[in-house]
Design a protein around this motif. Structure first.
Motif, PDB file in Angstrom:
ATOM      1  N   MET A   1     -66.353 -36.510  11.534  1.00 49.32           N
ATOM      2  CA  MET A   1     -66.468 -35.073  11.380  1.00 49.32           C
ATOM      3  C   MET A   1     -67.935 -34.703  11.603  1.00 49.32           C
ATOM      4  N   ALA A   2     -68.145 -33.720  12.428  1.00 51.84           N
ATOM      5  CA  ALA A   2     -69.502 -33.262  12.723  1.00 51.84           C
ATOM      6  C   ALA A   2     -69.925 -32.198  11.715  1.00 51.84           C
ATOM      7  N   TYR A   3     -71.182 -32.202  11.372  1.00 52.84           N
ATOM      8  CA  TYR A   3     -71.738 -31.219  10.450  1.00 52.84           C
ATOM      9  C   TYR A   3     -72.854 -30.448  11.137  1.00 52.84           C
ATOM     10  N   THR A   4     -73.136 -29.277  10.630  1.00 49.04           N
ATOM     11  CA  THR A   4     -74.222 -28.458  11.136  1.00 49.04           C
ATOM     12  C   THR A   4     -74.945 -27.836   9.953  1.00 49.04           C
ATOM     13  N   THR A   5     -76.118 -27.345  10.207  1.00 54.05           N
ATOM     14  CA  THR A   5     -76.892 -26.688   9.167  1.00 54.05           C
ATOM     15  C   THR A   5     -76.707 -25.191   9.291  1.00 54.05           C
ATOM     16  N   ILE A   6     -76.512 -24.520   8.152  1.00 51.83           N
ATOM     17  CA  ILE A   6     -76.446 -23.067   8.160  1.00 51.83           C
ATOM     18  C   ILE A   6     -77.534 -22.545   7.231  1.00 51.83           C
ATOM     19  N   LYS A   7     -78.006 -21.355   7.519  1.00 47.27           N
ATOM     20  CA  LYS A   7     -79.023 -20.734   6.677  1.00 47.27           C
ATOM     21  C   LYS A   7     -78.359 -19.730   5.745  1.00 47.27           C
ATOM     22  N   VAL A   8     -78.658 -19.871   4.468  1.00 45.41           N
ATOM     23  CA  VAL A   8     -78.200 -18.913   3.472  1.00 45.41           C
ATOM     24  C   VAL A   8     -79.382 -18.589   2.573  1.00 45.41           C
ATOM     25  N   THR A   9     -79.312 -17.444   1.949  1.00 48.60           N
ATOM     26  CA  THR A   9     -80.390 -17.073   1.020  1.00 48.60           C
ATOM     27  C   THR A   9     -80.294 -17.958  -0.226  1.00 48.60           C
ATOM     28  N   ASP A  10     -81.362 -17.987  -0.980  1.00 49.45           N
ATOM     29  CA  ASP A  10     -81.359 -18.747  -2.231  1.00 49.45           C
ATOM     30  C   ASP A  10     -80.283 -18.229  -3.172  1.00 49.45           C
ATOM     31  N   GLU A  11     -80.069 -16.931  -3.170  1.00 48.19           N
ATOM     32  CA  GLU A  11     -79.053 -16.319  -4.037  1.00 48.19           C
ATOM     33  C   GLU A  11     -77.648 -16.796  -3.651  1.00 48.19           C
ATOM     34  N   VAL A  12     -77.353 -16.820  -2.356  1.00 46.27           N
ATOM     35  CA  VAL A  12     -76.045 -17.283  -1.890  1.00 46.27           C
ATOM     36  C   VAL A  12     -75.873 -18.761  -2.224  1.00 46.27           C
ATOM     37  N   LYS A  13     -76.911 -19.544  -2.017  1.00 48.04           N
ATOM     38  CA  LYS A  13     -76.854 -20.972  -2.342  1.00 48.04           C
ATOM     39  C   LYS A  13     -76.575 -21.158  -3.832  1.00 48.04           C
ATOM     40  N   ARG A  14     -77.236 -20.379  -4.677  1.00 51.26           N
ATOM     41  CA  ARG A  14     -77.032 -20.465  -6.116  1.00 51.26           C
ATOM     42  C   ARG A  14     -75.580 -20.152  -6.469  1.00 51.26           C
ATOM     43  N   LYS A  15     -75.026 -19.116  -5.837  1.00 51.25           N
ATOM     44  CA  LYS A  15     -73.638 -18.739  -6.105  1.00 51.25           C
ATOM     45  C   LYS A  15     -72.665 -19.820  -5.634  1.00 51.25           C
ATOM     46  N   LEU A  16     -72.941 -20.414  -4.481  1.00 51.08           N
ATOM     47  CA  LEU A  16     -72.079 -21.482  -3.976  1.00 51.08           C
ATOM     48  C   LEU A  16     -72.102 -22.691  -4.914  1.00 51.08           C
ATOM     49  N   ILE A  17     -73.280 -23.023  -5.412  1.00 53.48           N
ATOM     50  CA  ILE A  17     -73.415 -24.147  -6.337  1.00 53.48           C
ATOM     51  C   ILE A  17     -72.678 -23.842  -7.642  1.00 53.48           C
ATOM     52  N   LYS A  18     -72.790 -22.605  -8.110  1.00 55.17           N
ATOM     53  CA  LYS A  18     -72.091 -22.206  -9.336  1.00 55.17           C
ATOM     54  C   LYS A  18     -70.580 -22.319  -9.147  1.00 55.17           C
ATOM     55  N   LEU A  19     -70.077 -21.806  -8.007  1.00 54.95           N
ATOM     56  CA  LEU A  19     -68.645 -21.914  -7.714  1.00 54.95           C
ATOM     57  C   LEU A  19     -68.215 -23.374  -7.615  1.00 54.95           C
ATOM     58  N   ALA A  20     -69.032 -24.195  -6.981  1.00 62.44           N
ATOM     59  CA  ALA A  20     -68.714 -25.616  -6.859  1.00 62.44           C
ATOM     60  C   ALA A  20     -68.586 -26.243  -8.239  1.00 62.44           C
ATOM     61  N   GLY A  21     -69.493 -25.893  -9.142  1.00 60.94           N
ATOM     62  CA  GLY A  21     -69.437 -26.414 -10.504  1.00 60.94           C
ATOM     63  C   GLY A  21     -68.182 -25.984 -11.233  1.00 60.94           C
ATOM     64  N   GLU A  22     -67.804 -24.720 -11.081  1.00 58.75           N
ATOM     65  CA  GLU A  22     -66.594 -24.215 -11.736  1.00 58.75           C
ATOM     66  C   GLU A  22     -65.341 -24.891 -11.189  1.00 58.75           C
ATOM     67  N   ILE A  23     -65.289 -25.036  -9.875  1.00 50.18           N
ATOM     68  CA  ILE A  23     -64.123 -25.678  -9.244  1.00 50.18           C
ATOM     69  C   ILE A  23     -64.072 -27.150  -9.631  1.00 50.18           C
ATOM     70  N   GLN A  24     -65.245 -27.780  -9.662  1.00 48.97           N
ATOM     71  CA  GLN A  24     -65.312 -29.187 -10.042  1.00 48.97           C
ATOM     72  C   GLN A  24     -64.834 -29.383 -11.477  1.00 48.97           C
ATOM     73  N   ALA A  25     -65.240 -28.502 -12.370  1.00 47.84           N
ATOM     74  CA  ALA A  25     -64.807 -28.591 -13.771  1.00 47.84           C
ATOM     75  C   ALA A  25     -63.293 -28.418 -13.882  1.00 47.84           C
ATOM     76  N   GLU A  26     -62.741 -27.522 -13.075  1.00 51.50           N
ATOM     77  CA  GLU A  26     -61.303 -27.260 -13.107  1.00 51.50           C
ATOM     78  C   GLU A  26     -60.507 -28.413 -12.521  1.00 51.50           C
ATOM     79  N   LYS A  27     -60.983 -28.936 -11.378  1.00 51.60           N
ATOM     80  CA  LYS A  27     -60.263 -30.003 -10.684  1.00 51.60           C
ATOM     81  C   LYS A  27     -60.545 -31.381 -11.274  1.00 51.60           C
ATOM     82  N   GLY A  28     -61.715 -31.541 -11.863  1.00 50.33           N
ATOM     83  CA  GLY A  28     -62.092 -32.849 -12.385  1.00 50.33           C
ATOM     84  C   GLY A  28     -62.521 -33.825 -11.319  1.00 50.33           C
TER      85      GLY A  28
END
Length: 83
Positions: A1-28
């Motif tokens: 699978m190929a990956y690429t870099t995308i640019k996001v603001t620090d705020e968007v990155k923070r929100k994505l990390i927060k969502l990842a944490g919530e989903i991770q907690a839910e899914k385990g």
């Protein structure tokens, strides 16, 4: 699978990390930012499909099943029964 870099603001990155944490907690299980973005895209696409207009033929079988009862229509379409 190929990956690429995308640019996001620090705020968007923070929100994505927060969502990842919530989903991770839910899914385990570990959730990547790619997983979060993919889930957001899937959510958007599913909501978009719901908003698309339905054609009358989409309702033909439902109308026949409901026996043209307006009370039953309200129950099925709106999730309520007339009182």
């Amino acid at each position: 699978m190929a990956y690429t870099t995308i640019k996001v603001t620090d705020e968007v990155k923070r929100k994505l990390i927060k969502l990842a944490g919530e989903i991770q907690a839910e899914k385990g299980e570990e959730v990547s930012l790619n997983d979060v973005i993919e889930l957001l895209i899937d959510f958007y696409e599913s909501k978009r499909k719901v908003k698309k207009g339905l054609k009358m033929e989409d309702f033909n079988d439902l109308i026949i099943e409901m026996d043209y009862s307006s009370e039953k229509v309200d129950e099925v379409v709106y999730g309520k029964v007339n009182s």
